[in-house]
Design a protein around this motif. Structure first.
Motif, PDB file in Angstrom:
ATOM      1  N   PRO A   1       0.830  -1.218   0.000  1.00 16.52           N
ATOM      2  CA  PRO A   1       0.000   0.000   0.000  1.00 16.52           C
ATOM      3  C   PRO A   1       0.864   1.268   0.000  1.00 16.52           C
ATOM      4  CG  PRO A   1       0.049  -0.944   2.190  1.00 16.52           C
ATOM      5  CD  PRO A   1       0.769  -1.909   1.300  1.00 16.52           C
ATOM      6  N   PHE A   2       1.355   1.653  -1.161  1.00 22.86           N
ATOM      7  CA  PHE A   2       2.167   2.858  -1.291  1.00 22.86           C
ATOM      8  C   PHE A   2       1.295   4.089  -1.042  1.00 22.86           C
ATOM      9  CE2 PHE A   2       4.138   6.064  -4.278  1.00 22.86           C
ATOM     10  CZ  PHE A   2       5.149   6.419  -3.396  1.00 22.86           C
ATOM     11  N   LEU A   3       1.780   5.016  -0.221  1.00 21.77           N
ATOM     12  CA  LEU A   3       0.975   6.172   0.155  1.00 21.77           C
ATOM     13  C   LEU A   3       1.843   7.401   0.363  1.00 21.77           C
ATOM     14  CD1 LEU A   3       1.278   6.795   3.510  1.00 21.77           C
ATOM     15  CD2 LEU A   3       0.170   4.546   3.565  1.00 21.77           C
ATOM     16  N   VAL A   4       1.173   8.555   0.354  1.00 22.73           N
ATOM     17  CA  VAL A   4       1.795   9.833   0.679  1.00 22.73           C
ATOM     18  C   VAL A   4       1.059  10.400   1.887  1.00 22.73           C
ATOM     19  CG1 VAL A   4       2.310  12.175  -0.094  1.00 22.73           C
ATOM     20  CG2 VAL A   4       2.478  10.272  -1.704  1.00 22.73           C
ATOM     21  N   ARG A   5       1.834  10.785   2.904  1.00 23.22           N
ATOM     22  CA  ARG A   5       1.275  11.292   4.153  1.00 23.22           C
ATOM     23  C   ARG A   5       1.823  12.698   4.405  1.00 23.22           C
ATOM     24  NH1 ARG A   5      -0.416   8.351   8.826  1.00 23.22           N
ATOM     25  NH2 ARG A   5       0.462   6.452   7.920  1.00 23.22           N
TER      26      ARG A   5
ATOM     27  N   ASN B   1      -7.736   6.442  -2.261  1.00 18.57           N
ATOM     28  CA  ASN B   1      -8.531   6.831  -1.094  1.00 18.57           C
ATOM     29  C   ASN B   1      -7.792   7.891  -0.288  1.00 18.57           C
ATOM     30  OD1 ASN B   1     -10.698   5.119  -1.550  1.00 18.57           O
ATOM     31  ND2 ASN B   1      -9.777   3.420  -0.404  1.00 18.57           N
ATOM     32  N   VAL B   2      -8.549   8.863   0.215  1.00 19.73           N
ATOM     33  CA  VAL B   2      -7.996   9.927   1.039  1.00 19.73           C
ATOM     34  C   VAL B   2      -8.500   9.755   2.474  1.00 19.73           C
ATOM     35  CG1 VAL B   2      -7.892  12.415   1.433  1.00 19.73           C
ATOM     36  CG2 VAL B   2      -7.863  11.524  -0.901  1.00 19.73           C
ATOM     37  N   TYR B   3      -7.564   9.787   3.429  1.00 19.27           N
ATOM     38  CA  TYR B   3      -7.892   9.734   4.844  1.00 19.27           C
ATOM     39  C   TYR B   3      -7.354  11.004   5.492  1.00 19.27           C
ATOM     40  CZ  TYR B   3      -8.572   4.722   4.000  1.00 19.27           C
ATOM     41  OH  TYR B   3      -8.994   3.506   3.520  1.00 19.27           O
ATOM     42  N   SER B   4      -8.115  11.585   6.399  1.00 16.05           N
ATOM     43  CA  SER B   4      -7.663  12.785   7.091  1.00 16.05           C
ATOM     44  C   SER B   4      -7.934  12.647   8.583  1.00 16.05           C
ATOM     45  CB  SER B   4      -8.348  14.039   6.544  1.00 16.05           C
ATOM     46  OG  SER B   4      -9.756  13.925   6.625  1.00 16.05           O
ATOM     47  N   SER B   5      -7.247  13.455   9.369  1.00 13.80           N
ATOM     48  CA  SER B   5      -7.391  13.377  10.816  1.00 13.80           C
ATOM     49  C   SER B   5      -6.951  14.692  11.445  1.00 13.80           C
ATOM     50  CB  SER B   5      -6.557  12.220  11.383  1.00 13.80           C
ATOM     51  OG  SER B   5      -5.180  12.407  11.072  1.00 13.80           O
ATOM     52  N   ALA B   6      -7.358  14.879  12.692  1.00  8.46           N
ATOM     53  CA  ALA B   6      -6.968  16.059  13.452  1.00  8.46           C
ATOM     54  C   ALA B   6      -7.012  15.703  14.927  1.00  8.46           C
ATOM     55  CB  ALA B   6      -7.897  17.238  13.156  1.00  8.46           C
ATOM     56  N   GLY B   7      -6.223  16.429  15.721  1.00  6.76           N
ATOM     57  CA  GLY B   7      -6.190  16.130  17.141  1.00  6.76           C
ATOM     58  C   GLY B   7      -5.729  17.298  17.976  1.00  6.76           C
ATOM     59  N   LEU B   8      -6.037  17.209  19.284  1.00  6.93           N
ATOM     60  CA  LEU B   8      -5.639  18.206  20.270  1.00  6.93           C
ATOM     61  C   LEU B   8      -4.956  17.495  21.432  1.00  6.93           C
ATOM     62  CD1 LEU B   8      -8.913  20.358  20.494  1.00  6.93           C
ATOM     63  CD2 LEU B   8      -6.815  20.956  19.256  1.00  6.93           C
ATOM     64  N   GLU B   9      -3.860  18.094  21.913  1.00  8.61           N
ATOM     65  CA  GLU B   9      -3.163  17.572  23.095  1.00  8.61           C
ATOM     66  C   GLU B   9      -2.979  18.719  24.090  1.00  8.61           C
ATOM     67  OE1 GLU B   9       0.507  14.694  23.486  1.00  8.61           O
ATOM     68  OE2 GLU B   9       1.239  16.756  23.217  1.00  8.61           O
ATOM     69  N   TYR B  10      -3.551  18.551  25.263  1.00 12.63           N
ATOM     70  CA  TYR B  10      -3.426  19.546  26.328  1.00 12.63           C
ATOM     71  C   TYR B  10      -2.499  18.980  27.395  1.00 12.63           C
ATOM     72  CZ  TYR B  10      -4.729  22.668  30.158  1.00 12.63           C
ATOM     73  OH  TYR B  10      -4.701  23.563  31.196  1.00 12.63           O
ATOM     74  N   SER B  11      -1.440  19.733  27.720  1.00 11.86           N
ATOM     75  CA  SER B  11      -0.452  19.224  28.675  1.00 11.86           C
ATOM     76  C   SER B  11      -0.246  20.221  29.817  1.00 11.86           C
ATOM     77  CB  SER B  11       0.882  18.955  27.984  1.00 11.86           C
ATOM     78  OG  SER B  11       1.422  20.138  27.428  1.00 11.86           O
TER      79      SER B  11
ATOM     80  N   VAL C   1      -2.849  19.344  15.810  1.00  8.41           N
ATOM     81  CA  VAL C   1      -2.270  18.618  14.675  1.00  8.41           C
ATOM     82  C   VAL C   1      -3.357  18.333  13.644  1.00  8.41           C
ATOM     83  CG1 VAL C   1      -0.382  17.557  15.957  1.00  8.41           C
ATOM     84  CG2 VAL C   1      -2.591  16.410  15.878  1.00  8.41           C
ATOM     85  N   ILE C   2      -2.982  18.422  12.375  1.00  4.73           N
ATOM     86  CA  ILE C   2      -3.860  18.083  11.247  1.00  4.73           C
ATOM     87  C   ILE C   2      -3.061  17.215  10.296  1.00  4.73           C
ATOM     88  CG2 ILE C   2      -5.239  18.971   9.337  1.00  4.73           C
ATOM     89  CD1 ILE C   2      -5.587  21.558  10.898  1.00  4.73           C
ATOM     90  N   ASP C   3      -3.653  16.118   9.867  1.00  2.00           N
ATOM     91  CA  ASP C   3      -2.930  15.146   9.055  1.00  2.00           C
ATOM     92  C   ASP C   3      -3.806  14.637   7.914  1.00  2.00           C
ATOM     93  OD1 ASP C   3      -0.246  14.611   9.858  1.00  2.00           O
ATOM     94  OD2 ASP C   3      -0.665  12.470   9.779  1.00  2.00           O
ATOM     95  N   GLY C   4      -3.159  14.075   6.910  1.00  2.00           N
ATOM     96  CA  GLY C   4      -3.874  13.447   5.814  1.00  2.00           C
ATOM     97  C   GLY C   4      -2.976  12.482   5.076  1.00  2.00           C
ATOM     98  N   LEU C   5      -3.569  11.458   4.503  1.00  2.00           N
ATOM     99  CA  LEU C   5      -2.787  10.525   3.688  1.00  2.00           C
ATOM    100  C   LEU C   5      -3.600  10.087   2.477  1.00  2.00           C
ATOM    101  CD1 LEU C   5      -3.631   7.221   4.057  1.00  2.00           C
ATOM    102  CD2 LEU C   5      -2.786   7.688   6.334  1.00  2.00           C
ATOM    103  N   TYR C   6      -2.876   9.751   1.435  1.00  2.00           N
ATOM    104  CA  TYR C   6      -3.495   9.335   0.170  1.00  2.00           C
ATOM    105  C   TYR C   6      -2.865   8.020  -0.254  1.00  2.00           C
ATOM    106  CZ  TYR C   6      -4.799   9.345  -4.794  1.00  2.00           C
ATOM    107  OH  TYR C   6      -5.296   9.009  -6.039  1.00  2.00           O
ATOM    108  N   ILE C   7      -3.678   6.963  -0.341  1.00  2.00           N
ATOM    109  CA  ILE C   7      -3.200   5.657  -0.788  1.00  2.00           C
ATOM    110  C   ILE C   7      -3.306   5.615  -2.304  1.00  2.00           C
ATOM    111  CG2 ILE C   7      -3.493   3.170  -0.608  1.00  2.00           C
ATOM    112  CD1 ILE C   7      -4.708   3.567   2.118  1.00  2.00           C
ATOM    113  N   ILE C   8      -2.163   5.430  -2.967  1.00  2.00           N
ATOM    114  CA  ILE C   8      -2.073   5.618  -4.416  1.00  2.00           C
ATOM    115  C   ILE C   8      -2.969   4.654  -5.188  1.00  2.00           C
ATOM    116  CG2 ILE C   8      -0.515   5.726  -6.379  1.00  2.00           C
ATOM    117  CD1 ILE C   8      -0.030   7.883  -4.283  1.00  2.00           C
ATOM    118  N   LYS C   9      -2.869   3.358  -4.924  1.00  2.00           N
ATOM    119  CA  LYS C   9      -3.599   2.371  -5.724  1.00  2.00           C
ATOM    120  C   LYS C   9      -5.110   2.490  -5.533  1.00  2.00           C
ATOM    121  CE  LYS C   9      -4.195  -2.584  -6.545  1.00  2.00           C
ATOM    122  NZ  LYS C   9      -3.837  -3.966  -6.104  1.00  2.00           N
ATOM    123  N   GLU C  10      -5.538   2.565  -4.274  1.00  2.00           N
ATOM    124  CA  GLU C  10      -6.978   2.630  -3.992  1.00  2.00           C
ATOM    125  C   GLU C  10      -7.563   4.011  -4.269  1.00  2.00           C
ATOM    126  OE1 GLU C  10      -4.758   1.270  -2.098  1.00  2.00           O
ATOM    127  OE2 GLU C  10      -5.338  -0.830  -1.901  1.00  2.00           O
TER     128      GLU C  10
END
Length: 276
Positions: free
Chosen positions: A178-182, A211-221, A200-209
């Motif tokens: 599963p070759f991808l770009v993140r 498909n685009v996946y995205s995500s986001a998160g918060l960390e409080y310390s 944080v905001i993230d995303g990845l794209y799987i080349i063959k399928e």
């Protein structure tokens, strides 16, 4: 080759599996090897989680800084996936229990700065897999990543290409990896009295399928010892929320936990890390 898509770092899992620009721990190598350039000291970490059908996933990762004219670091990790037992029924009326899937992934990574605010990194990975105890296969994969950060180290951008390599062959059936770009960004907001907020905001794209996946998160310390985390994963067919927490004690040991708020499964992911 789906093991190559598995979330590994518990901190990253709690943040919706966002990790392209999230430095500071050795599990960042699984998301962007360029982040290994920021390893401050030797680290050893273990991770474990179980699923619904006696399946489990576990890993051990070791990383260390590299003393040279340019700041850098490297890491070595092993990930094992056991797909749990399944029953096989034969035409003669007999049956037996077998392991549905057994995967081992070994990774060697390096990251280093080529300028004051930019670093690159590379991973070499070997995947050994066996399906239903009768179909073994193996493959070699390569990752490359880039990190750019601001002068005050609050803003980071990361991008990586992952899993470029040979194909898995199960007897006469060949499957590409599963070759991808993140890619992703992160920003560290300082708050009063030793409190911090990381976005944080993230995303990845799987080349063959395609498909685009995205995500986001918060960390409080608080004082960089107590951590509360939350995130969201946006997939082509559904979205899932994640939560987690972390605790650092004696400035050397860290315990992290994360889970998904899913209707199907709520796995409890736990990792323990030590710095020395």
């Amino acid at each position: 080759g789906t093991t190559l898509l598995s979330a590994v770092g518990v901190r990253q899992m709690a943040l919706g599996n966002s990790g392209s620009s999230l430095g500071g721990d050795i599990y960042s190598a699984f998301y962007n090897p360029a982040l290994l350039s920021d390893i401050p000291q030797k680290q050893l970490s273990t991770f474990f989680t179980t699923g619904l059908s006696n399946d489990y996933k576990a890993s051990v990762v070791y990383g260390l800084p590299i003393q040279s004219s340019q700041k850098g670091g490297m890491a070595f990790g092993i990930l094992h996936l056991n797909g749990g037992e399944m029953e096989i029924n034969y035409v003669d009326g007999t049956s037996r229990d077998i392991v549905a899937q057994s995967d081992f992934l070994a990774m060697l990574g390096w990251g280093g700065y080529w300028s004051k605010n930019a670093s690159v990194g590379y991973n070499l990975k070997y995947l050994s897999t066996k399906l239903v105890e009768d179909y073994p296969s193996s493959a070699i994969a390569f990752d490359a990543g880039l990190q750019i950060k601001s002068k005050n180290d609050r803003f980071r951008f990361g991008v990586s290409g992952q899993n470029y390599g040979t194909s898995l062959k199960y007897r006469s059936k060949t499957e590409p990896l599963p070759f991808l770009v993140r890619s992703g960004i992160s920003y560290h907001f300082p708050l009063p009295t030793s409190h911090f907020l990381l976005v944080v905001i993230d995303g990845l794209y799987i080349i063959k399928e395609k498909n685009v996946y995205s995500s986001a998160g918060l960390e409080y310390s608080i004082s960089e010892k107590y951590f509360l985390r939350s995130g969201i994963k946006i997939m082509p067919d559904r979205s899932e929320f994640t939560i987690g927490a972390g605790f650092k004690f004696y400035d050397r040991y860290s315990l992290d936990w994360a889970t998904e708020l899913s209707e199907l499964n709520n796995p409890h992911n736990v990792s323990f890390s030590v710095k020395f």
